[in-house]
Write an enzyme that holds these catalytic residues in place. Structure first.
Site, mmCIF file in Angstrom:
data_model
loop_
_atom_site.group_PDB
_atom_site.id
_atom_site.type_symbol
_atom_site.label_atom_id
_atom_site.label_comp_id
_atom_site.label_asym_id
_atom_site.label_seq_id
_atom_site.Cartn_x
_atom_site.Cartn_y
_atom_site.Cartn_z
ATOM 1 N N GLU A 288 0.809 -1.025 -0.068
ATOM 2 C CA GLU A 288 -0.037 -0.005 0.100
ATOM 3 C C GLU A 288 0.829 1.192 -0.142
ATOM 4 O O GLU A 288 2.197 1.055 0.212
ATOM 5 C CB GLU A 288 -1.080 -0.126 1.363
ATOM 6 N N ASN A 290 1.103 5.016 1.709
ATOM 7 C CA ASN A 290 0.742 5.834 2.763
ATOM 8 C C ASN A 290 1.088 7.360 2.605
ATOM 9 O O ASN A 290 2.302 7.808 2.318
ATOM 10 C CB ASN A 290 1.625 5.534 4.292
HETATM 11 P P1 ADP Z 1 3.212 4.063 10.194
HETATM 12 O O1 ADP Z 1 3.406 5.480 9.854
HETATM 13 O O2 ADP Z 1 4.479 3.502 10.241
HETATM 14 O O3 ADP Z 1 2.486 3.286 9.204
HETATM 15 P P2 ADP Z 1 1.428 3.838 12.075
HETATM 16 O O4 ADP Z 1 0.378 3.176 11.247
HETATM 17 O O5 ADP Z 1 1.344 3.358 13.423
HETATM 18 O O6 ADP Z 1 2.918 3.928 11.516
HETATM 19 O O7 ADP Z 1 1.231 5.335 12.342
HETATM 20 C C1 ADP Z 1 -0.148 5.865 12.103
HETATM 21 C C2 ADP Z 1 -0.768 6.093 13.203
HETATM 22 O O8 ADP Z 1 -0.170 7.037 14.376
HETATM 23 C C3 ADP Z 1 -2.257 6.522 13.618
HETATM 24 O O9 ADP Z 1 -3.325 5.335 12.922
HETATM 25 C C4 ADP Z 1 -2.735 6.919 14.591
HETATM 26 O O10 ADP Z 1 -2.875 5.911 15.465
HETATM 27 C C5 ADP Z 1 -1.088 7.324 15.399
HETATM 28 N N1 ADP Z 1 -1.180 8.591 15.614
HETATM 29 C C6 ADP Z 1 -1.888 9.609 15.291
HETATM 30 N N2 ADP Z 1 -1.695 10.867 15.696
HETATM 31 C C7 ADP Z 1 -0.537 10.808 16.692
HETATM 32 C C8 ADP Z 1 0.280 11.701 17.341
HETATM 33 N N3 ADP Z 1 0.051 12.838 17.420
HETATM 34 N N4 ADP Z 1 1.161 10.922 17.993
HETATM 35 C C9 ADP Z 1 1.271 9.665 17.972
HETATM 36 N N5 ADP Z 1 0.699 8.763 17.114
HETATM 37 C C10 ADP Z 1 -0.250 9.221 16.627
HETATM 38 P P1 ADP Z 2 -2.064 -1.486 7.389
HETATM 39 O O1 ADP Z 2 -3.127 -0.335 6.392
HETATM 40 O O2 ADP Z 2 -2.861 -1.946 8.444
HETATM 41 O O3 ADP Z 2 -0.588 -0.754 7.398
HETATM 42 P P2 ADP Z 2 -0.819 -3.211 5.317
HETATM 43 O O4 ADP Z 2 -1.380 -3.835 4.193
HETATM 44 O O5 ADP Z 2 0.091 -2.266 5.420
HETATM 45 O O6 ADP Z 2 -1.946 -2.906 6.433
HETATM 46 O O7 ADP Z 2 -0.287 -4.701 6.114
HETATM 47 C C1 ADP Z 2 0.453 -4.449 7.471
HETATM 48 C C2 ADP Z 2 1.179 -5.677 7.648
HETATM 49 O O8 ADP Z 2 0.524 -6.966 7.923
HETATM 50 C C3 ADP Z 2 2.296 -5.511 6.780
HETATM 51 O O9 ADP Z 2 3.347 -4.597 7.389
HETATM 52 C C4 ADP Z 2 2.934 -7.154 6.925
HETATM 53 O O10 ADP Z 2 3.747 -7.292 8.020
HETATM 54 C C5 ADP Z 2 1.561 -7.689 6.746
HETATM 55 N N1 ADP Z 2 0.883 -8.128 5.565
HETATM 56 C C6 ADP Z 2 0.277 -7.554 4.603
HETATM 57 N N2 ADP Z 2 -0.053 -8.154 3.590
HETATM 58 C C7 ADP Z 2 0.777 -9.256 3.764
HETATM 59 C C8 ADP Z 2 0.806 -10.390 2.950
HETATM 60 N N3 ADP Z 2 0.191 -10.380 1.703
HETATM 61 N N4 ADP Z 2 1.624 -11.288 3.116
HETATM 62 C C9 ADP Z 2 2.198 -11.260 4.317
HETATM 63 N N5 ADP Z 2 1.987 -10.242 5.424
HETATM 64 C C10 ADP Z 2 1.382 -9.272 4.850
HETATM 65 MG MG MG Z 3 0.842 -0.380 6.176
#
Ligand code: ADP
Ligand code: ADP
Ligand code: MG
Length: 660
Positions: A288, A290
């Site tokens: 995905e 971000n």
């Molecule tokens: P990444 O950025 O690596 O994908 P995360 O999915 O943990 O990691 O980061 C997004 C998340 O950070 C949000 O879904 C939310 O729960 C969290 N978040 C949002 N605002 C704050 C904040 N001000 N401080 C810390 N965490 C936050």
């Molecule tokens: P989110 O939006 O919650 O971050 P992701 O699609 O990025 O969702 O997936 C979160 C985590 O799940 C990844 O960092 C990986 O560890 C695991 N994951 C996702 N898809 C797969 C896959 N097809 N096979 C194995 N692990 C996966």
């Molecule tokens: Mg992710």
């Protein structure tokens, strides 16, 4: 360039953004909820605007309030941080309509990448390798089974609108799909209001590797290499590093090229992250994108020297990127540890409360040539509330190579002092000392593989045992000298676990010699930094620098070096003998009690006095950290008394129910 920016976020990321704005001479406004009125971000910002009650849905998620705050203060642009409104295309569009700049990508790019099915289709078209599977919606369970069997088990069932590790489930066989498909669909509907589901191959024991991209409004896109985020718990990142120990130059280039191709195809014009899962054979597949600043961006900043928040602000203001791909290079290695308010000794349960003590390690250059950075939004005395993310801070280290960066992290964690709530510092320290992590053989299953029964601290190494003995002796000696100046005795017995260790203490010019009488060696303690009342004991043992976490306990001290904790008592010989003869203290009989495993709010208490309860039945529901935790009976019994009711705040270990 903007002269005033509003930050639509809180905590450490708000503070992080303010720091860059200050350096660029841009005035800052933060918005804040009731829970954050006295926060560090509010204190640091030039202006602060109150926007409502603590729950995010009534404050940080309200676009109207944020736009109103911009008008009121004359802010020309909004940085959304991460979480909250950061990936909300509607919010970005509304700002645009209001003539306010959104410091992030254009709304069309957010919309295109916000949906997993759509972004996967988009990525495939742009020539990005995607996880094999069915890119489209699935009608029903029978259809799901058919697709899963075409792909071949194991498969992953995913919600198209999913995020934050929610709406994801692995299926190993037909039965798992039959159960899992409706479950993921129901979760997706409840959490995201969108029940579209797709299925893809589950890559076994994969690694999570992501590429940082950066684009401007003039069609330029560069990448800032990769981060590896394989150390995860429940699909949520815990430790991240850059670069990745897996990648070679060719794979790095291939991933970077694909990430840039995707960013270009979607007209990307800010900082963003393209996430991949990678096999141990360096095959990689798009997961995905971000469309925001990523939590773990500091490691990229540390190895490239680029301030990503500054770049987001500059490109949002219309400046072209001031560098090209050829100007970027990886320098050294960086690690980030997410320090969470959760108790690793109790199944990582959330642990909210006041930071009675908060003493991070010093930031900046260390004596060994490393760099320490701590991104935090809290101060000593602040509260980690149950309304938001349970992160206390993000501790990062940089060094010329991976081993040195890991050792710098271990040393920084040693010095990090947090009291008042449970935290995962000992767990993170254990990871830094663990052989597989150090070898770089990572996988997203790492925590489950290496800590299958949870976390209970680590066994002390010989050095750590010496630290425990020496630190306890030095503290004891110091207190004895204060009580009986010049008349302190020198012969003592150290009680550590089931061992009694006779010692002789001899002050030296630089510290204290602890002579181990039976082993016939001496622990030479020098450069001690400790005074009564301090929670960190620093010094050198036989020349090697260390820090240990210390606190007084009955007739002695608890000393923790990294993840090895012990109770150490320094006693007279007679007293030590007496202790050995005392019967072991009986633990209180808690079998009849149901205790609250964490501090939180009682949502419901589901049993009443006199009620017969069977094992597994719900006794109460406690809410903490945005999560509802179901507390179940661990045995059959009849309820004798009930200790709390819905609406009560309870502390950890508070009695909820007593059985007869
Ligand atoms: P990444 O950025 O690596 O994908 P995360 O999915 O943990 O990691 O980061 C997004 C998340 O950070 C949000 O879904 C939310 O729960 C969290 N978040 C949002 N605002 C704050 C904040 N001000 N401080 C810390 N965490 C936050
Ligand atoms: P989110 O939006 O919650 O971050 P992701 O699609 O990025 O969702 O997936 C979160 C985590 O799940 C990844 O960092 C990986 O560890 C695991 N994951 C996702 N898809 C797969 C896959 N097809 N096979 C194995 N692990 C996966
Ligand atoms: Mg992710």
């Amino acid at each position: 360039m903007f002269s005033k920016i509003l930050i639509a976020n809180r905590g450490e990321i708000a503070v992080r953004i303010i720091k860059t704005c200050r350096r660029l001479g841009i005035a800052t406004v933060v918005v804040y909820s009731e829970a954050d009125a006295d926060s560090m971000a509010v204190e640091m910002a030039d202006e602060a605007v109150f926007i409502g009650p603590a729950p995010a849905a009534q404050s940080y998620l309200l676009a109207d309030k944020i736009i109103e705050a911009c008008r009121q203060t004359g802010a020309q642009a909004v940085h959304p941080g991460f979480g909250f409104l950061s990936e909300n295309a509607g919010f970005a569009r509304r700002l645009k309509d209001e003539g306010i700049v959104f410091i992030g990508p254009n709304p069309e790019a957010i919309a295109a990448m916000g949906d997993k099915i759509e972004s996967k289709k988009f990525a495939a078209k742009a020539g990005v390798s995607t996880v094999p599977g069915h890119v489209g919606e699935i009608d029903d369970t029978a259809h799901a089974v058919k697709i899963a069997e075409e792909i071949g088990y194991p498969v992953m069932i995913k919600a198209s609108a999913g995020g934050g590790g929610k709406g994801i489930r692995v299926a190993w066989d037909r039965k798992d799909v039959e159960e899992g498909f409706p479950a993921v669909r129901a979760e997706a509907k409840a959490s995201f209001g969108d029940d579209r589901i797709f299925i893809e191959k589950f890559i076994e024991s994969p690694r999570h590797i992501e590429i940082q991209v950066l684009g401007d409004k003039h069609g330029h896109v560069v990448h800032l290499f990769e981060r590896e985020c394989s150390i995860q718990r429940r699909n949520q990142k815990v430790v991240e590093e850059a670069p990745s120990p897996l990648l070679d130059e060719a794979t790095r280039k291939a991933m970077g090229d694909q990430a840039i191709a995707l960013a270009q195809a979607v007209g990307y014009d800010s900082a963003g992250t393209v996430e991949f899962v990678a096999g141990q054979d360096r095959s990689f597949f798009f997961l995905e994108m971000n469309t925001r600043l990523q939590v773990e961006h500091p490691v990229t900043e540390l190895i490239t020297g680029v301030d990503l928040v500054e770049q987001m602000i500059r490109v949002a203001a219309g400046e072209p990127l001031a560098f090209t791909q050829a100007d970027l290079a990886i320098k050294g290695w960086a690690i980030e540890s997410r320090i969470y308010a959760e108790d690793p000794y109790r199944g990582f349960l959330p642990s909210i409360g006041r930071l009675v003590r908060y003493g991070p390690p010093p930031e900046g250059d260390t004596a060994s040539g490393a760099v320490v950075r701590n991104d935090a939004g809290v101060r000593e005395g602040d509260e980690i509330s149950m309304f938001y993310d349970p992160m206390i801070s993000k501790l990062s280290t940089w060094a010329p190579d991976r081993m040195a960066a890991i050792d710098a992290m271990g040393a920084a964690l040693e010095q990090f002092q947090i009291e008042g709530l449970g935290h995962n510092v000992p767990f993170l320290a254990a990871v830094m000392d663990e052989a597989r992590f150090r070898s770089g053989h990572l996988a997203t299953s790492y925590i489950k593989d290496q800590f299958p029964d949870g976390f209970r601290g680590t066994e002390a190494t010989a050095f750590q045992r010496d630290v425990q003995v020496a630190a306890a002796c030095a503290m004891h000696h110091r207190l004895a000298e204060r009580a009986w100046p010049g008349r302190g005795r020198d012969a003592w017995t150290v009680a550590l676990g089931d061992q009694d260790i006779p010692v002789r203490l001899a002050p030296t010019a630089q510290g204290l010699d602890v002579k181990l009488v039976e082993e016939g060696r001496t622990l030479a303690l020098t450069d001690v930094v400790w005074r009564p009342g301090m929670g960190v004991f620093a010094g050198r043992l036989d020349g090697q620098a260390f820090s240990a976490q210390v606190r007084p306990a009955a007739e002695g001290f608890v000393v923790r070096h990294r993840a090895a904790e012990a109770q150490v008592r320094v006693l007279t010989e007679t007293s030590a003998k007496l202790h050995r003869r005392l019967p072991p203290r009986q633990a209180a009989d808690t079998a009849k009690l149901v205790l609250s495993p964490m501090p939180g709010l009682v949502v419901s208490l589901d049993v009443t006095e006199g009620q017969e309860v069977k094992v597994g039945e719900t006794v109460a529901i406690i809410e903490a950290m945005k999560m509802q935790n179901i507390i179940r009976a661990e045995r059959d019994g009849v309820v004798k008394s009930v200790g709390a009711k819905a609406g009560d705040s309870v502390a950890a270990d508070e009695v909820l129910v007593e059985f007869a």
